[in-house]
Design a protein around this motif. Structure first.
Motif, mmCIF file in Angstrom:
data_model
loop_
_atom_site.group_PDB
_atom_site.id
_atom_site.type_symbol
_atom_site.label_atom_id
_atom_site.label_comp_id
_atom_site.label_asym_id
_atom_site.label_seq_id
_atom_site.Cartn_x
_atom_site.Cartn_y
_atom_site.Cartn_z
ATOM 1 N N PHE A 199 0.842 -1.196 0.000
ATOM 2 C CA PHE A 199 0.000 0.000 0.000
ATOM 3 C C PHE A 199 0.877 1.246 0.000
ATOM 4 O O PHE A 199 1.244 1.785 1.040
ATOM 5 N N ILE A 200 1.223 1.666 -1.213
ATOM 6 C CA ILE A 200 2.107 2.809 -1.429
ATOM 7 C C ILE A 200 1.339 3.855 -2.222
ATOM 8 O O ILE A 200 0.673 3.529 -3.213
ATOM 9 N N HIS A 201 1.436 5.102 -1.814
ATOM 10 C CA HIS A 201 0.638 6.156 -2.425
ATOM 11 C C HIS A 201 1.533 7.107 -3.220
ATOM 12 O O HIS A 201 2.519 7.624 -2.699
ATOM 13 N N ALA A 202 1.167 7.297 -4.485
ATOM 14 C CA ALA A 202 1.951 8.137 -5.396
ATOM 15 C C ALA A 202 2.139 9.532 -4.785
ATOM 16 O O ALA A 202 1.246 10.049 -4.124
ATOM 17 N N PRO A 203 3.313 10.114 -5.028
ATOM 18 C CA PRO A 203 4.406 9.681 -5.914
ATOM 19 C C PRO A 203 5.464 8.827 -5.226
ATOM 20 O O PRO A 203 6.560 8.667 -5.751
ATOM 21 N N HIS A 204 5.154 8.275 -4.096
ATOM 22 C CA HIS A 204 6.143 7.528 -3.319
ATOM 23 C C HIS A 204 6.326 6.107 -3.870
ATOM 24 O O HIS A 204 5.445 5.557 -4.521
ATOM 25 N N THR A 205 7.485 5.526 -3.543
ATOM 26 C CA THR A 205 7.836 4.192 -4.022
ATOM 27 C C THR A 205 8.417 3.388 -2.876
ATOM 28 O O THR A 205 9.186 3.908 -2.064
ATOM 29 N N HIS A 206 8.029 2.115 -2.821
ATOM 30 C CA HIS A 206 8.599 1.216 -1.813
ATOM 31 C C HIS A 206 9.859 0.585 -2.365
ATOM 32 O O HIS A 206 9.874 0.050 -3.482
ATOM 33 N N HIS A 207 10.936 0.633 -1.580
ATOM 34 C CA HIS A 207 12.217 0.059 -1.992
ATOM 35 C C HIS A 207 12.614 -1.057 -1.032
ATOM 36 O O HIS A 207 12.522 -0.913 0.185
ATOM 37 N N ASN A 224 7.445 -10.023 6.393
ATOM 38 C CA ASN A 224 6.255 -9.609 5.664
ATOM 39 C C ASN A 224 5.062 -10.432 6.129
ATOM 40 O O ASN A 224 5.212 -11.441 6.823
ATOM 41 N N SER A 225 3.868 -9.975 5.741
ATOM 42 C CA SER A 225 2.638 -10.623 6.195
ATOM 43 C C SER A 225 1.646 -10.719 5.046
ATOM 44 O O SER A 225 1.154 -9.701 4.569
ATOM 45 N N LEU A 226 1.361 -11.920 4.605
ATOM 46 C CA LEU A 226 0.332 -12.107 3.591
ATOM 47 C C LEU A 226 -1.048 -11.792 4.160
ATOM 48 O O LEU A 226 -1.944 -11.350 3.439
ATOM 49 N N SER A 227 -1.225 -11.997 5.458
ATOM 50 C CA SER A 227 -2.526 -11.719 6.060
ATOM 51 C C SER A 227 -2.789 -10.227 6.176
ATOM 52 O O SER A 227 -3.949 -9.819 6.313
ATOM 53 N N THR A 228 -1.751 -9.400 6.093
ATOM 54 C CA THR A 228 -1.947 -7.950 6.031
ATOM 55 C C THR A 228 -2.122 -7.492 4.589
ATOM 56 O O THR A 228 -3.066 -6.778 4.257
ATOM 57 N N SER A 229 -1.243 -7.922 3.712
ATOM 58 C CA SER A 229 -1.264 -7.423 2.341
ATOM 59 C C SER A 229 -2.484 -7.874 1.567
ATOM 60 O O SER A 229 -2.929 -7.192 0.638
ATOM 61 N N ARG A 282 -7.772 -4.111 -6.600
ATOM 62 C CA ARG A 282 -9.001 -3.533 -6.042
ATOM 63 C C ARG A 282 -8.786 -3.089 -4.598
ATOM 64 O O ARG A 282 -9.251 -2.024 -4.181
ATOM 65 N N LEU A 283 -8.076 -3.907 -3.842
ATOM 66 C CA LEU A 283 -7.801 -3.575 -2.448
ATOM 67 C C LEU A 283 -6.950 -2.312 -2.361
ATOM 68 O O LEU A 283 -7.206 -1.427 -1.540
ATOM 69 N N GLN A 284 -5.960 -2.213 -3.209
ATOM 70 C CA GLN A 284 -5.104 -1.026 -3.220
ATOM 71 C C GLN A 284 -5.889 0.215 -3.613
ATOM 72 O O GLN A 284 -5.681 1.301 -3.054
ATOM 73 N N ARG A 285 -6.818 0.079 -4.576
ATOM 74 C CA ARG A 285 -7.644 1.226 -4.961
ATOM 75 C C ARG A 285 -8.547 1.666 -3.815
ATOM 76 O O ARG A 285 -8.736 2.857 -3.587
ATOM 77 N N HIS A 286 -9.096 0.691 -3.094
ATOM 78 C CA HIS A 286 -9.943 1.033 -1.944
ATOM 79 C C HIS A 286 -9.147 1.816 -0.905
ATOM 80 O O HIS A 286 -9.615 2.838 -0.389
ATOM 81 N N VAL A 287 -7.947 1.351 -0.601
ATOM 82 C CA VAL A 287 -7.116 2.033 0.389
ATOM 83 C C VAL A 287 -6.744 3.434 -0.110
ATOM 84 O O VAL A 287 -6.765 4.409 0.654
ATOM 85 N N SER A 288 -6.424 3.545 -1.387
ATOM 86 C CA SER A 288 -6.083 4.849 -1.957
ATOM 87 C C SER A 288 -7.267 5.812 -1.892
ATOM 88 O O SER A 288 -7.106 6.999 -1.561
ATOM 89 N N ASN A 289 -8.467 5.318 -2.209
ATOM 90 C CA ASN A 289 -9.658 6.170 -2.141
ATOM 91 C C ASN A 289 -9.935 6.605 -0.703
ATOM 92 O O ASN A 289 -10.334 7.751 -0.451
ATOM 93 N N ALA A 290 -9.736 5.684 0.242
ATOM 94 C CA ALA A 290 -9.946 6.027 1.649
ATOM 95 C C ALA A 290 -8.945 7.089 2.095
ATOM 96 O O ALA A 290 -9.296 8.020 2.823
ATOM 97 N N ARG A 291 -7.702 6.959 1.641
ATOM 98 C CA ARG A 291 -6.690 7.952 1.987
ATOM 99 C C ARG A 291 -7.076 9.329 1.445
ATOM 100 O O ARG A 291 -6.991 10.341 2.155
ATOM 101 N N SER A 292 -7.502 9.398 0.180
ATOM 102 C CA SER A 292 -7.876 10.677 -0.421
ATOM 103 C C SER A 292 -9.041 11.315 0.325
ATOM 104 O O SER A 292 -9.036 12.525 0.610
ATOM 105 N N LEU A 293 -10.054 10.505 0.647
ATOM 106 C CA LEU A 293 -11.190 11.014 1.406
ATOM 107 C C LEU A 293 -10.742 11.545 2.762
ATOM 108 O O LEU A 293 -11.107 12.653 3.167
ATOM 109 N N GLY A 294 -9.941 10.768 3.450
ATOM 110 C CA GLY A 294 -9.496 11.159 4.775
ATOM 111 C C GLY A 294 -8.654 12.416 4.777
ATOM 112 O O GLY A 294 -8.826 13.302 5.632
ATOM 113 N N LEU A 295 -7.732 12.517 3.825
ATOM 114 C CA LEU A 295 -6.878 13.708 3.769
ATOM 115 C C LEU A 295 -7.703 14.963 3.495
ATOM 116 O O LEU A 295 -7.408 16.042 4.027
ATOM 117 N N SER A 296 -8.738 14.823 2.686
ATOM 118 C CA SER A 296 -9.602 15.963 2.407
ATOM 119 C C SER A 296 -10.268 16.463 3.690
ATOM 120 O O SER A 296 -10.325 17.675 3.947
#
Length: 388
Positions: A199-207, A224-229, A282-296
């Protein structure tokens, strides 16, 4: 809004939730509320239909370790083998196993703060000593100079958690490269926790630190955790990857504790083998949409800077300026008091930064239904903005 009808002024969270269960919105959860991926469900059902209910031959499924080796090889652009991987009952067991096999009594471990809550206790159980590195002054990333200054002859390891839980900060390539070189130069281990790396939000990148500096691989453990991702958090499937000798010791330790549940292993193996990324997207899009809503909504806060929320699914509020303003009226309020008032007056469950070694922070999860998130954050904003 929610007041206790008694002479007692103090509520516990359990009392408040019991009294106001229809009104409380929980932003303290460490998971993303989501249905199961179809491939995970199919894998679990197939395992049940095949009556796969016995212990594995060792501590985990060899087939799952092979699939994870392929996954990590793709992510790091380096070859990994099954004997460099241990499957665990979630990332928490991976971290516990790591410190148990790495540390001797008296060893010190550098932990950037704010930190994930279980870490200091795990290190203490292993006989080690956590040494906290303050990061609030540097956008929640440790400075190389602070890490270097904290190293002693007892220092054994550095914890790197990116994206960070609780802050959501992502370590950039320069910071990771500096930490890797420091570990090489000073003969230290790196415990690299990337549980929220999906769950990485543009323009950031996971290294991956072993991709940034391949030479550090010999002294790095990946957690890492498959049950989280993938969001089936209660299934508790994680993994630890690292040098064969360390993983062998981890597997020997885990053989004396407990192996991950078999159905969950088969379910996640089926998901990995299906190579169907549609659910994860789909899961990543949901998290991204939630982030955008929350930041607003959080942008309407006064005296509280908008959280960066670069990765993961948490907002981390820095209340330094807000607390200074409120306490200027003769009060002595900290983050613990803030989360109590948010529960009582706004019906919002949050986690105080004191749980993460930070007395001026508050963590909010945005891995929930968007409608509930909208309602909770609007209540929170009103409460904080009108608190005199």
């Amino acid at each position: 809004m929610f007041l206790k009808s008694s002479a007692t002024a103090t509520w516990t969270a359990a009392e408040a939730i019991a009294a106001c269960s229809d009104h409380i919105i929980d932003l303290s959860i460490e998971e993303i509320c989501s249905e199961l991926a179809p491939s995970i469900r199919e894998g679990a059902i197939a395992a049940i239909n095949r009556n796969l209910s016995r212990h594995t031959d060792a501590v985990d499924l060899p087939e799952l370790r092979n699939a994870l080796a392929r996954k990590i090889s793709d992510e790091t652009a380096q070859p990994w083998s099954a004997d460099e991987i241990a499957v665990t009952s979630g990332a928490k067991q991976s971290l516990f196993n790591a410190v148990m096999v790495l540390l001797n009594p008296g060893d010190e471990v550098l932990i950037p703060a704010p930190y994930w809550t279980p870490l200091p206790a795990q290190i203490g159980i292993a006989g080690g000593t956590p040494v906290f590195i303050e990061t609030r002054h540097n956008n929640y990333l440790p400075k190389l100079s602070d890490l270097t200054a904290a190293i002693t002859e007892k220092t054994k390891a550095i914890v790197v958690n990116t994206p960070s839980n609780p802050t959501g900060a992502i370590y950039n390539r320069t910071t990771l490269g500096d930490i890797a070189q420091l570990a090489i130069d000073r003969n230290l281990w790196i415990i690299f926790d990337e549980c929220c790396g999906n769950f990485i939000h543009a323009p950031h990148t996971h290294h991956q630190i072993v991709s940034v500096t391949p030479r550090v691989r010999a002294r790095t453990l990946l957690v890492n955790s498959l049950s989280t991702s993938l969001a089936p958090t209660g299934w508790r499937i994680g993994y630890l990857a690292g040098p064969k000798a360390i993983i062998s010791a981890v597997r020997a330790l885990q053989a004396d504790t407990s192996s991950p549940n078999l159905t969950g292993q088969h379910a996640l193996l089926h998901h990995l083998e299906s190579a169907d990324s549609a659910f994860e997207l789909r899961l990543q899009r949901h998290v991204s949409n939630a982030r955008s809503l929350g930041l607003s909504i959080l942008s309407t806060l006064t005296s509280v800077p908008q959280p960066a929320a670069q990765g993961g699914f948490y907002f981390y509020l820095d209340l330094t300026r807000w607390l200074r303003r409120v306490n200027a009226h003769g009060r002595d309020i900290n983050a613990d008091d803030v989360v109590n008032v948010l529960l009582m007056d706004a019906g919002v469950v949050a986690i105080s930064g004191t749980a993460y070694g930070d007395p001026v922070g508050v963590r909010l999860s945005y891995g929930i239904d968007l409608g509930l998130l909208d309602k909770a954050l609007r209540r929170l904003a009103v409460t904080l903005n009108t608190w005199n």
